[in-house]
Design a protein around this motif. Structure first.
Motif, PDB file in Angstrom:
ATOM      1  N   LEU A 296     -48.824 -18.290  -7.841  1.00 11.80           N
ATOM      2  CA  LEU A 296     -49.217 -18.777  -6.509  1.00 11.80           C
ATOM      3  C   LEU A 296     -49.041 -20.290  -6.411  1.00 11.80           C
ATOM      4  O   LEU A 296     -48.630 -20.818  -5.377  1.00 11.80           O
ATOM      5  N   ARG A 297     -49.349 -20.995  -7.498  1.00  5.63           N
ATOM      6  CA  ARG A 297     -49.157 -22.451  -7.481  1.00  5.63           C
ATOM      7  C   ARG A 297     -47.680 -22.788  -7.268  1.00  5.63           C
ATOM      8  O   ARG A 297     -47.319 -23.603  -6.427  1.00  5.63           O
ATOM      9  N   ARG A 298     -46.815 -22.082  -7.986  1.00  8.92           N
ATOM     10  CA  ARG A 298     -45.366 -22.358  -7.844  1.00  8.92           C
ATOM     11  C   ARG A 298     -44.904 -21.979  -6.442  1.00  8.92           C
ATOM     12  O   ARG A 298     -44.151 -22.706  -5.803  1.00  8.92           O
ATOM     13  N   TYR A 299     -45.384 -20.867  -5.958  1.00 11.21           N
ATOM     14  CA  TYR A 299     -45.002 -20.403  -4.617  1.00 11.21           C
ATOM     15  C   TYR A 299     -45.401 -21.440  -3.568  1.00 11.21           C
ATOM     16  O   TYR A 299     -44.618 -21.812  -2.693  1.00 11.21           O
ATOM     17  N   THR A 305     -46.427 -20.036   3.739  1.00 11.09           N
ATOM     18  CA  THR A 305     -47.149 -18.862   4.237  1.00 11.09           C
ATOM     19  C   THR A 305     -47.321 -17.806   3.157  1.00 11.09           C
ATOM     20  O   THR A 305     -46.341 -17.173   2.740  1.00 11.09           O
ATOM     21  N   LEU A 306     -48.546 -17.587   2.755  1.00 10.08           N
ATOM     22  CA  LEU A 306     -48.779 -16.606   1.682  1.00 10.08           C
ATOM     23  C   LEU A 306     -48.445 -15.181   2.123  1.00 10.08           C
ATOM     24  O   LEU A 306     -48.147 -14.326   1.292  1.00 10.08           O
ATOM     25  N   ALA A 307     -48.471 -14.974   3.440  1.00  9.56           N
ATOM     26  CA  ALA A 307     -48.108 -13.636   3.931  1.00  9.56           C
ATOM     27  C   ALA A 307     -46.670 -13.298   3.554  1.00  9.56           C
ATOM     28  O   ALA A 307     -46.296 -12.123   3.479  1.00  9.56           O
ATOM     29  N   ASP A 308     -45.847 -14.318   3.316  1.00  8.76           N
ATOM     30  CA  ASP A 308     -44.438 -14.077   2.967  1.00  8.76           C
ATOM     31  C   ASP A 308     -44.220 -13.900   1.470  1.00  8.76           C
ATOM     32  O   ASP A 308     -43.073 -13.820   1.009  1.00  8.76           O
ATOM     33  N   LEU A 309     -45.299 -13.839   0.724  1.00  7.88           N
ATOM     34  CA  LEU A 309     -45.160 -13.760  -0.733  1.00  7.88           C
ATOM     35  C   LEU A 309     -44.143 -12.701  -1.176  1.00  7.88           C
ATOM     36  O   LEU A 309     -43.258 -12.988  -1.991  1.00  7.88           O
ATOM     37  N   PRO A 310     -44.221 -11.463  -0.659  1.00  8.42           N
ATOM     38  CA  PRO A 310     -43.281 -10.445  -1.154  1.00  8.42           C
ATOM     39  C   PRO A 310     -41.815 -10.728  -0.828  1.00  8.42           C
ATOM     40  O   PRO A 310     -40.934 -10.153  -1.448  1.00  8.42           O
ATOM     41  N   LYS A 311     -41.567 -11.621   0.130  1.00  3.88           N
ATOM     42  CA  LYS A 311     -40.168 -11.981   0.409  1.00  3.88           C
ATOM     43  C   LYS A 311     -39.596 -12.818  -0.716  1.00  3.88           C
ATOM     44  O   LYS A 311     -38.390 -12.867  -0.923  1.00  3.88           O
ATOM     45  N   HIS A 312     -40.470 -13.536  -1.403  1.00  2.00           N
ATOM     46  CA  HIS A 312     -39.988 -14.514  -2.384  1.00  2.00           C
ATOM     47  C   HIS A 312     -40.399 -14.196  -3.814  1.00  2.00           C
ATOM     48  O   HIS A 312     -39.961 -14.889  -4.732  1.00  2.00           O
ATOM     49  N   MET A 339     -57.393 -15.256   3.022  1.00  2.00           N
ATOM     50  CA  MET A 339     -56.669 -14.156   3.673  1.00  2.00           C
ATOM     51  C   MET A 339     -57.658 -13.008   3.922  1.00  2.00           C
ATOM     52  O   MET A 339     -58.605 -12.828   3.160  1.00  2.00           O
ATOM     53  N   GLY A 340     -57.407 -12.226   4.961  1.00  2.00           N
ATOM     54  CA  GLY A 340     -58.282 -11.080   5.245  1.00  2.00           C
ATOM     55  C   GLY A 340     -57.994  -9.929   4.294  1.00  2.00           C
ATOM     56  O   GLY A 340     -56.926  -9.881   3.656  1.00  2.00           O
ATOM     57  N   TRP A 341     -58.943  -8.996   4.238  1.00  2.00           N
ATOM     58  CA  TRP A 341     -58.828  -7.856   3.299  1.00  2.00           C
ATOM     59  C   TRP A 341     -57.527  -7.074   3.491  1.00  2.00           C
ATOM     60  O   TRP A 341     -56.769  -6.863   2.557  1.00  2.00           O
ATOM     61  N   ASP A 342     -57.272  -6.652   4.742  1.00  2.00           N
ATOM     62  CA  ASP A 342     -56.116  -5.764   4.964  1.00  2.00           C
ATOM     63  C   ASP A 342     -54.805  -6.456   4.608  1.00  2.00           C
ATOM     64  O   ASP A 342     -53.929  -5.884   3.977  1.00  2.00           O
ATOM     65  N   GLU A 343     -54.714  -7.697   5.058  1.00  2.00           N
ATOM     66  CA  GLU A 343     -53.466  -8.419   4.798  1.00  2.00           C
ATOM     67  C   GLU A 343     -53.292  -8.641   3.289  1.00  2.00           C
ATOM     68  O   GLU A 343     -52.191  -8.470   2.736  1.00  2.00           O
ATOM     69  N   ALA A 344     -54.382  -8.984   2.626  1.00  2.00           N
ATOM     70  CA  ALA A 344     -54.294  -9.229   1.174  1.00  2.00           C
ATOM     71  C   ALA A 344     -53.831  -7.970   0.457  1.00  2.00           C
ATOM     72  O   ALA A 344     -52.996  -8.025  -0.456  1.00  2.00           O
ATOM     73  N   GLN A 345     -54.347  -6.832   0.913  1.00  2.00           N
ATOM     74  CA  GLN A 345     -53.953  -5.591   0.249  1.00  2.00           C
ATOM     75  C   GLN A 345     -52.476  -5.287   0.490  1.00  2.00           C
ATOM     76  O   GLN A 345     -51.738  -4.899  -0.421  1.00  2.00           O
ATOM     77  N   THR A 346     -52.042  -5.498   1.746  1.00  2.00           N
ATOM     78  CA  THR A 346     -50.633  -5.239   2.075  1.00  2.00           C
ATOM     79  C   THR A 346     -49.713  -6.164   1.288  1.00  2.00           C
ATOM     80  O   THR A 346     -48.698  -5.732   0.725  1.00  2.00           O
ATOM     81  N   VAL A 347     -50.081  -7.440   1.222  1.00  2.00           N
ATOM     82  CA  VAL A 347     -49.241  -8.413   0.520  1.00  2.00           C
ATOM     83  C   VAL A 347     -49.191  -8.084  -0.968  1.00  2.00           C
ATOM     84  O   VAL A 347     -48.118  -8.085  -1.596  1.00  2.00           O
TER      85      VAL A 347
END
Ligand code: DL6
Length: 802
Positions: A296-299, A305-312, A339-347
């Motif tokens: 996460l630090r490198r990202y 945007t942490l929501a884009d984590l799976p893109k990268h 981040m909210g629960w649902d979004e965190a789980q999806t990400v």
């Protein structure tokens, strides 16, 4: 953007000067008074310097292009020696040999001086090491994350034939390949409690340690790309307690450091049973949390945007050991990044993938909710809510649930928190669907996929088998090293008598070298023209070294009765360690050594049969044995070996397989052709059916004169005259508790062995089949496996242009 390309190779003189420079300025040694260790370190530093160019370039290109990165989380990396591997991938083998020769040094001695980095138990850890090298060859921006164990896998020696474990101490000398990164350090908490603050859960750990990074570069073939192995060491978070020390309480002053270092002290010495112990859970969380914080630090240094984590970012979990990654990633996203629960789980789910490596129920980790709740209280809350969400979203049968019977099932957690779950051979992936994840598969039919394992041809052919590598280069060109499918072009040469002779000569040279080593290290005289029959792997009941041992006894017994019956001379090699607490496996080791002692002393069969069990099997020993093998023993009870990778290495090196339809044997046989494989035994289905007959062992033994004789000899103390009843328990289990169906498969195994004997007596036919095995083994490159993960799971393209 900077780009990674081919390397300018240094000259002999330049490398010689570099080695001398490191001797003088890094090690402060005079060439005239330097030990082998000094020369090895100086040579390693000189090679390491050459690794930096591709490593930096790959890192820069990844930052510049914002490429998607892959993170491979594994509690094990069985990397072995690194010097020769690096030299070969950088194309510097001959240059270094010449540079050292000019200084009166012999490269092979220097290579042998390097300790094996044994940060793994067996196949799972070695696979992780092959993957790092393949990712560096294929061009994947990748980090492997693991633990920098001070003591890797224990050393094995035999005392009176019994396994004795002593600590391994690879770090007693400095490790020249790593770079300490004290700036990359993270706090990892344990215990304490979770509380609500302004409507948000906050974890207040009761203990903390610091994870501090050490990086090792891994260069791919021809140095076009490099990956990084980042290992974590445990350090205390509190400062040294000077006051206590000054008051004479030295133990208390040192306690925090000792406690933190415990986390990276020893590799868990078992790969099949859940430790069930607090330290193991802490080790797993320590590695996983440090890795995720680092990711996460490198990202965040690159993207906002942490929501884009799976893109990268793609994170692969090597078995369930890092399965706490699901709740930990959610915790970091929610508790530290709002981040909210649902979004965190999806990400988290879109980022994570999970590889299953076993169907053995005892090897799928489970932690008591009590332990999980006390060591990781916040994670326990998250796990429970993930489970509730899953229950709400799906009409699931009662057997599904991460938390059941006061246990957390880490396999189910990993499954539910990953977007893809893969098995490691075609058969295994199907069995995963039918067995361990039967119900979850029904709910998520698109989740399970297959990525058949592979092995890197750089280490497992070019490095370990120079004789065959050179012959391949001369015959089909060098392209096979990067693209193992090129081996297909070897196929017509199987019909060419002149080529067959060269092929046989390469194998014989390897056998002569192995025979010399066996003579030097064990004092056993073996005939290089005998068939070298090799079973090398962890000692486990399901791998059935016992079946091989019984067949060895039967063969010896038959040979003694008719020594002139035209037997094919054999040398049976065994290699492998048992988990220290695994009584039955240790008893099998003892029996094999007792059998070896008896057979090797028999003048009647001395020219026909020898049994060799060198102690302390490791990666370097595998490199010695595999190129010399004629017959590869892959004889597990069908349905139990997830894949195997030793089977692939042996096929690639021109051994014929005697095996069951288990794991990747099935694919090996399909590819090399049923005629070029000695098949025996029950299928996975047949095993299940046979087990239903509670008398299966007794009936099989009663039907087999050979097996009855074997058991009789053992029970009479033929191999343990000093303690005749030593194996009564073992024989009793063979009759009454034969869970792995040794007896049921014995006769069919015996027949297949005799077919191998017969074929070996016509070398033209044997060699033709062996060549076809090599020519058709291209599929088993770990480069192909990695391309599969890239396409099916990670959605990552190669960063290399060609
Ligand atoms: O996938 C690598 C390797 C397979 O080739 C072996 O068949 C399998 O036994 C091994 N699995 C483990 C996991 N054991 N546990 N836990 O080592 O993985």
């Amino acid at each position: 953007a900077s780009s990674v390309s081919g390397l300018a190779r240094p000259t002999v003189d330049a490398l010689r000067a570099k080695i001398l420079h490191h001797l003088e300025y890094t090690l402060a040694k005079d060439a005239g008074h330097s030990s082998r260790y000094d020369w090895r370190m100086a040579t390693s530093f000189a090679i390491r310097d050459e690794m930096l160019k591709p490593w930096f370039a790959a890192t820069r290109q990844t930052y510049d292009t914002g490429a998607k990165r892959v993170y491979y989380l594994s509690m094990e990396f069985l990397i072995g020696r690194l010097l020769e591997d690096a030299m070969i991938n950088l194309g510097l083998h001959e240059t270094i040999a010449a540079a050292l020769a000019a200084e009166g040094q012999t490269l092979s001695d220097i290579i042998e001086d390097e300790p094996d980095a044994a940060l793994g138990n067996g196949g799972l850890g070695r696979l992780a090491a092959c993957f790092l090298e393949s990712m560096a060859t294929v061009g994947v921006p990748a980090h492997g994350y693991g633990i920098r164990y001070e003591h890797g896998l224990f050393r094995q020696r035999f005392e009176g034939g019994q396994q004795v474990e002593t600590p391994e101490d690879w770090l007693s000398q400095p490790h020249p390949w790593e770079f300490a990164r004290p700036e990359a350090a993270y706090i990892v908490g344990f215990k304490g409690h979770s509380e609500l603050r302004r409507g948000k859960s906050v974890w207040v750990p009761g203990e903390t340690v610091k994870a501090s990074a050490y990086d090792t570069p891994v260069v791919g073939w021809q140095g076009k790309w490099a990956s990084t192995l980042r290992l974590w060491a445990g350090l205390p978070t509190t400062q040294f307690d000077l006051e206590r020390f000054n008051n004479g309480d030295y133990t208390a002053a040192a306690a925090p450091e000792a406690l933190a270092r415990t986390l990276s002290r020893v590799l868990y010495p078992d790969d099949t049973t859940p430790a069930g112990k607090e330290l193991r859970l802490k080790q797993e969380y320590f590695m996983t949390s440090a890795a995720l914080q680092d990711i996460l630090r490198r990202y965040q240094s690159q993207f906002s945007t942490l929501a884009d984590l799976p893109k990268h970012v793609a994170i692969q979990l090597n078995d369930t050991h890092p399965a706490i990654a699901g709740p930990e990633l959610m915790r970091l996203l929610m508790d530290q990044h709002d981040m909210g629960w649902d979004e965190a789980q999806t990400v988290a789910r879109a980022t994570l993938g999970y590889t299953n490596h076993t169907l053995l129920p005892e090897a799928l980790e489970r932690w008591s909710t009590y332990l999980m709740g006390s060591v990781l209280p916040r994670h326990m809350e998250i796990i429970q809510r993930i489970d509730e969400d899953h229950a709400k979203a799906h009409k699931r049968p009662p057997s599904v649930g991460i938390v059941q019977h006061n246990e957390v099932k880490m396999g189910d957690l990993a499954f539910i928190m990953s977007h893809k779950v893969n098995g490691v051979s075609a058969l295994h992936s199907e069995l995963v669907k039918e067995t361990v994840f039967h119900d979850l598969h029904k709910l998520h039919p698109d989740r399970i996929t297959n990525e058949t394992n592979g092995v890197t041809p750089r280490r497992w052919m070019r490095l370990s088998n120079p004789a065959l590598s050179t012959l391949l280069d001369e015959t089909i060109g060098e392209g096979w090293t990067r693209d193992l499918d090129h081996l297909k072009t070897l196929e017509p040469f199987a019909q060419d008598a002149a080529f067959r002779e060269k092929f046989a000569a390469a194998k014989r040279a390897n056998k002569v070298a192995l025979a010399g080593w066996v003579q030097d290290t064990m004092g056993i005289d073996i005939n290089p023209d005998a068939m070298f029959d090799i079973q090398i792997k962890r000692l486990h009941e399901y791998k059935r070294q016992l079946l091989n041992c019984f067949e060895t006894i039967a063969l010896w017994h038959n040979m003694r009765q008719t020594p002139d019956a035209g037997w094919t001379p054999r040398v049976k090699f065994f290699g492998g360690k048992s988990a220290p607490g695994y009584f039955v496996a240790k008893e099998i080791i003892h029996l094999i050594n007792d059998v070896a002692r008896t057979i090797n002393a028999d003048p009647v069969t001395g020219h026909l049969l020898k049994v060799v069990y060198p102690p302390n099997y490791n990666v370097s020993m595998a490199q010695r044995l595999i190129p010399a093998a004629d017959l590869s023993e892959q004889i597990s009870t069908a349905g139990k070996e997830a894949s195997g990778t030793g089977n692939m290495k042996l096929t690639l090196n021109g051994a014929l397989t005697i095996g069951t339809l288990d794991g990747a044997n099935v694919e090996i046989r399909d590819l090399v052709g049923a005629d070029n494989f000695f098949l025996f035994g029950l299928t996975a289905d047949g095993v299940e059916k046979r087990r239903k007959n509670i008398n299966h062992a007794r009936e099989a033994i009663e039907d087999s004169q050979n097996l009855r004789d074997v058991l009789q000899m053992i029970v009479e103390g033929r191999f343990s005259p000093e303690e005749p009843d030593r194996y009564h328990g073992l024989v009793d289990r063979a009759w009454h508790h034969d869970h792995y169906l040794v007896a049921a498969d014995f006769d069919s195994y015996w027949e297949a062995q005799r077919a191998a004997d017969a074929l070996y007596r016509t070398p033209q036919d044997w060699n033709r089949k062996a060549i076809l095995n090599v020519a058709r083994s291209g599929f088993f490159s770990s480069d192909r496996t990695i391309r599969g993960y890239m396409a099916d799971i990670w959605d990552v393209p190669s960063a290399l242009k060609d």
